[in-house]
Motif scaffolding. Sequence first.
Motif, PDB file in Angstrom:
ATOM      1  N   ASN A 146       0.810  -1.201   0.000  1.00  0.00           N
ATOM      2  CA  ASN A 146       0.000   0.000   0.000  1.00  0.00           C
ATOM      3  C   ASN A 146       0.849   1.260   0.000  1.00  0.00           C
ATOM      4  O   ASN A 146       0.715   2.113   0.857  1.00  0.00           O
ATOM      5  CB  ASN A 146      -0.863  -0.043   1.262  1.00  0.00           C
ATOM      6  N   VAL A 154       7.187  17.654  -6.737  1.00  0.00           N
ATOM      7  CA  VAL A 154       7.178  17.576  -5.272  1.00  0.00           C
ATOM      8  C   VAL A 154       6.169  16.504  -4.896  1.00  0.00           C
ATOM      9  O   VAL A 154       5.258  16.202  -5.662  1.00  0.00           O
ATOM     10  CB  VAL A 154       6.763  18.916  -4.603  1.00  0.00           C
ATOM     11  N   THR A 200       3.214  15.342  -2.458  1.00  0.00           N
ATOM     12  CA  THR A 200       2.250  15.825  -1.477  1.00  0.00           C
ATOM     13  C   THR A 200       1.905  14.682  -0.528  1.00  0.00           C
ATOM     14  O   THR A 200       1.515  13.604  -0.953  1.00  0.00           O
ATOM     15  CB  THR A 200       0.977  16.334  -2.169  1.00  0.00           C
ATOM     16  N   ARG A 231       3.521  27.629   3.218  1.00  0.00           N
ATOM     17  CA  ARG A 231       2.779  27.937   1.988  1.00  0.00           C
ATOM     18  C   ARG A 231       3.721  28.548   0.946  1.00  0.00           C
ATOM     19  O   ARG A 231       3.621  28.274  -0.232  1.00  0.00           O
ATOM     20  CB  ARG A 231       1.688  28.958   2.286  1.00  0.00           C
ATOM     21  N   VAL A 240       5.264  18.452   0.154  1.00  0.00           N
ATOM     22  CA  VAL A 240       4.237  19.436   0.479  1.00  0.00           C
ATOM     23  C   VAL A 240       3.206  18.753   1.370  1.00  0.00           C
ATOM     24  O   VAL A 240       2.755  17.654   1.075  1.00  0.00           O
ATOM     25  CB  VAL A 240       3.572  19.960  -0.806  1.00  0.00           C
ATOM     26  N   VAL A 280      -5.582  14.277  -9.746  1.00  0.00           N
ATOM     27  CA  VAL A 280      -5.597  13.434  -8.545  1.00  0.00           C
ATOM     28  C   VAL A 280      -6.109  14.247  -7.356  1.00  0.00           C
ATOM     29  O   VAL A 280      -5.666  15.376  -7.137  1.00  0.00           O
ATOM     30  CB  VAL A 280      -4.184  12.909  -8.219  1.00  0.00           C
ATOM     31  N   ASN A 326      -6.921  13.782  -3.161  1.00  0.00           N
ATOM     32  CA  ASN A 326      -6.900  12.913  -1.983  1.00  0.00           C
ATOM     33  C   ASN A 326      -8.185  13.097  -1.192  1.00  0.00           C
ATOM     34  O   ASN A 326      -8.613  14.230  -0.948  1.00  0.00           O
ATOM     35  CB  ASN A 326      -5.715  13.250  -1.072  1.00  0.00           C
ATOM     36  N   THR A 383      -9.970  12.037   2.429  1.00  0.00           N
ATOM     37  CA  THR A 383      -9.701  11.422   3.716  1.00  0.00           C
ATOM     38  C   THR A 383     -10.953  11.471   4.568  1.00  0.00           C
ATOM     39  O   THR A 383     -11.490  12.550   4.834  1.00  0.00           O
ATOM     40  CB  THR A 383      -8.548  12.145   4.432  1.00  0.00           C
ATOM     41  N   ASP A 414      -8.028  16.971  -0.323  1.00  0.00           N
ATOM     42  CA  ASP A 414      -6.898  17.842  -0.624  1.00  0.00           C
ATOM     43  C   ASP A 414      -6.369  17.556  -2.006  1.00  0.00           C
ATOM     44  O   ASP A 414      -6.403  16.439  -2.490  1.00  0.00           O
ATOM     45  CB  ASP A 414      -5.846  17.804   0.494  1.00  0.00           C
ATOM     46  N   PRO A 451      -3.318  17.562  -4.269  1.00  0.00           N
ATOM     47  CA  PRO A 451      -1.869  17.604  -4.211  1.00  0.00           C
ATOM     48  C   PRO A 451      -1.277  18.447  -5.328  1.00  0.00           C
ATOM     49  O   PRO A 451      -1.917  18.668  -6.350  1.00  0.00           O
ATOM     50  CB  PRO A 451      -1.462  16.137  -4.368  1.00  0.00           C
ATOM     51  N   VAL A 452      -0.058  18.909  -5.095  1.00  0.00           N
ATOM     52  CA  VAL A 452       0.660  19.659  -6.116  1.00  0.00           C
ATOM     53  C   VAL A 452       0.904  18.725  -7.296  1.00  0.00           C
ATOM     54  O   VAL A 452       1.392  17.618  -7.126  1.00  0.00           O
ATOM     55  CB  VAL A 452       2.000  20.163  -5.542  1.00  0.00           C
ATOM     56  N   PRO A 496      -0.984  23.227  -2.479  1.00  0.00           N
ATOM     57  CA  PRO A 496      -2.080  22.318  -2.157  1.00  0.00           C
ATOM     58  C   PRO A 496      -3.341  23.079  -1.731  1.00  0.00           C
ATOM     59  O   PRO A 496      -3.263  24.118  -1.085  1.00  0.00           O
ATOM     60  CB  PRO A 496      -1.529  21.491  -0.998  1.00  0.00           C
ATOM     61  N   VAL A 543      -6.989  22.618   0.308  1.00  0.00           N
ATOM     62  CA  VAL A 543      -7.685  21.731   1.237  1.00  0.00           C
ATOM     63  C   VAL A 543      -9.108  22.210   1.404  1.00  0.00           C
ATOM     64  O   VAL A 543      -9.346  23.389   1.642  1.00  0.00           O
ATOM     65  CB  VAL A 543      -7.016  21.730   2.629  1.00  0.00           C
ATOM     66  N   LEU A 553      -8.967  11.013 -10.391  1.00  0.00           N
ATOM     67  CA  LEU A 553      -8.704   9.826  -9.577  1.00  0.00           C
ATOM     68  C   LEU A 553      -8.717  10.233  -8.109  1.00  0.00           C
ATOM     69  O   LEU A 553      -7.951  11.103  -7.693  1.00  0.00           O
ATOM     70  CB  LEU A 553      -7.341   9.224  -9.927  1.00  0.00           C
ATOM     71  N   LYS A 603      -7.934   9.363  -4.295  1.00  0.00           N
ATOM     72  CA  LYS A 603      -7.131   8.447  -3.482  1.00  0.00           C
ATOM     73  C   LYS A 603      -7.708   8.513  -2.075  1.00  0.00           C
ATOM     74  O   LYS A 603      -7.551   9.497  -1.375  1.00  0.00           O
ATOM     75  CB  LYS A 603      -5.661   8.846  -3.524  1.00  0.00           C
ATOM     76  N   THR A 647      -8.604   7.430   1.812  1.00  0.00           N
ATOM     77  CA  THR A 647      -8.131   6.761   3.029  1.00  0.00           C
ATOM     78  C   THR A 647      -8.909   7.320   4.223  1.00  0.00           C
ATOM     79  O   THR A 647      -9.841   8.102   4.054  1.00  0.00           O
ATOM     80  CB  THR A 647      -6.615   6.920   3.208  1.00  0.00           C
ATOM     81  N   VAL A 654      -4.565   3.210   1.019  1.00  0.00           N
ATOM     82  CA  VAL A 654      -5.027   4.210   0.069  1.00  0.00           C
ATOM     83  C   VAL A 654      -5.688   3.464  -1.068  1.00  0.00           C
ATOM     84  O   VAL A 654      -5.076   2.593  -1.676  1.00  0.00           O
ATOM     85  CB  VAL A 654      -3.848   5.043  -0.468  1.00  0.00           C
TER      86      VAL A 654
END
Lengths: 382, 410
Positions: A263, A288, A290, A357, A380, B134, B136, B138, B147, B149-150, B160, B162, B176, B178, B180, B204
């Motif tokens: 995972n 980067v 995240t 940030r 990040v 993508v 995320n 949660t 969130d 992601p970059v 990022p 949120v 997509l 992800k 969790t 994930v």
Amino acid sequence: MFTTGSKLFLGGTVLSLAATLIYGATEGGGPLGTLGLVSVTIVFAFLTGINFWVRDSNVSSMDTAGIESSAAAHAAPGRSMWPLIGGAGAALLPVGLIVGFAITWVALIVLMIATVEWMVQAWSEGASSDPVYNLGIRRRILHPMELPVLGAVGLGLIIFSFSRIMLHVPAAAGAIIFGCIAAGVVLFGSLIATKRTVARSLVVALCTVGGVGVVGAGVASAVAGGRHIAKHEIPSYAEGTCGAETSGESDDKSSRAIAAKSNLAATIILENGKLRADVAGVVGNPEVVTVPRSANSFIRFKNLDHGKFRLVVNLGKEVVDPKAATLTYREVKECTQAVEEGGDQFIILKPVTPSPRDPSAPDQFSFSVPGVDSAVLGIVVP
Amino acid sequence: MPVPSNAGSHRRSRARRLALPGAAIAALTLLSSCAKDAPQDTFQPKGDNARNIDNLQRTPFYIAGGVFVIVFFVVMFCVFKFRDRGQKIPKQTHGKPALEIALTILPALILIGVGIPTVKTLFMLAKTSDTQCVINVTGQQWWWEYDYPVQAGCGGITEPIVTSGEFVFPAKMNVLLKITSRDVIHSFWIPALNGKRDAVPGRVQTLRMEADQPGIYAGQCTEFCGLSHAYMRMDAVALDAASFETWKTNQLAAYESPADGTPAKTGESTFLTQCSRCHQVNGLVNADGDPVISRPDQYVYSGAAPNLTNLMTRFDFAGASFDLITDDCRDKLWSAKPADFSALYLKGVTPECFDPVNLREWLRNAPGKKPMYADPTKLGPTDGKTRGMPNLNLTEDQIDQIISYLTERK
Ligand SMILES: [Cu+2]
């Protein structure tokens, strides 16, 4: 009228009732004890009732002639080893009370087994005037309990012995031994299956030799102790073990988490002095990585360069004591063990603060590799 | 005296016995065809993935329907034709190989016929190589955090983003998720857009999202996750590509502190003392000018609380359970045509639409509004951390000021 059996149960009922009352009065009636004693009383009362209902009301206890002429009255008790074993259990009980609780348990179990076995044997011997039938009825009652228990104990013994052997021999030899024994069992089994004429005594003898051999070797290995299995310290930035020096140990903190391997959040690859990331579900290599806040992310570090390298994760700074008058900060850094070319290491990240940030602010979060200045990759945290 | 025949009453009672189930089935069929406006209806797919699932289930459904009708009529026929009228029991035979073989092969063929498209669809739904964006996701008791992601995807994200409750994504793009969890197992489901996926702590899992048209699509946590499971909802918001760019820019816009002397300014300082330990507001600085970093990991069991930087760009809160807007405005938003939807959504909570009642009740006593484990005397098992937001015993003035402050977060 009450027969002997009913009197026994009635006595039990009265005794447990008395015990319940005494316990209730003296111990203030702890719920568990009271519950247990009340249950025992109810069980005894129930048995008394059953016995009285189905037996005493059918057989007149005044009909002494009938009782005396019955088969039960005629059979002399046979030989039994259970009193001996029960005696051993009883002797063990006080020893256990003095030495340790484990022995008490063994004694109690031995006592219980002996009691049940003896009772059933004694009862079955008087069940009819036919000794063959009596033996059969004993088996019919006890075999469903004896066989599984004996089987489980035997199997457990074999498995435990085998595990001791495997822990004793070198790892490579273990695989060979395991393979040989498995092959032997298959061979032996198919031989017996095809050659039905093989003598029963031969099979028994071979099985016995095999079993005794495994248990004997197991005991010997257990006494000799297991082979040396290296345990490694988890490297810690605070203790200065995250540097460029190479130790070649494996990080058992992360490799213990099996979920990590199935995972992965990301694989960080060191190749030609540069770090690149392979992030699950992301096409291409992001610039980067995240990493979510307050959630576990499993990261794999893969070293494709020549030499031993480790991955260091830098998650900025953290206040040491939020209640202090002047705040002091410490770096939040973690690292993997160093691995050779082609090696893997796991690390679990759970950042609790977001990354700055402003990308030009100090204290950026990053992955880096000590000793390889060009290997840096930003992190990040939202 | 003539004995009354009860044959008639038998017939009548049979009719009566059949009447109730019959009426129930008829009513159910009728009722189920009424659900035109059901936002959580899997049978009305609004995107590729949901459509794949819907197409897949249709064929077996028809086959199963056919099998049902045939079996039903054969059984009914036998029941009536051969019912016991006192006739002689026919000769009993055993086995009919030809029939048995045929009855084994036929279902096997049907299963293969169902299996092939099923496996194909499974692979289609598991594909990640065509991902264009993508996000995320949660889960935690009892709200969802999103969130961004970059990445180069989603039209490019450099910082990022949120958010919570409503997750915003570009329509017609292969997104997509992800997924969790931070505490217990939850399950993410937007029925109109795809199947469900469990959110498991430490794992994930991916889930494709695609919406044909801009619009808002309702969803709900579908794995029982404790006290307020029923209040753990989510909305998926699809915007057209240009509007999504605007939305992103807006989410990352610099923080604007309220003007000095306004109630909102007082609200900001109350927020600093009462709320910012759990809730992040990006760009908020303390009296020394240092950025304020929330530490929900020290106060909340899951380690997170919703980011409030852009609260007023979403229309509901606390697990998408309570509206920030009036019912009228809500109806307008939910029934907006795809062409108008994006612009309407981007307006955020406007002063005309803002309905502070829910928010006020929330700030007065959050666990009273949504059941949560926040009683300070009962937090032993979680080391003093709450599951959910505690009652902060604010005064009505403080609440007013905080609301003024929050209405500027857009
Ligand atoms: Cu949930």
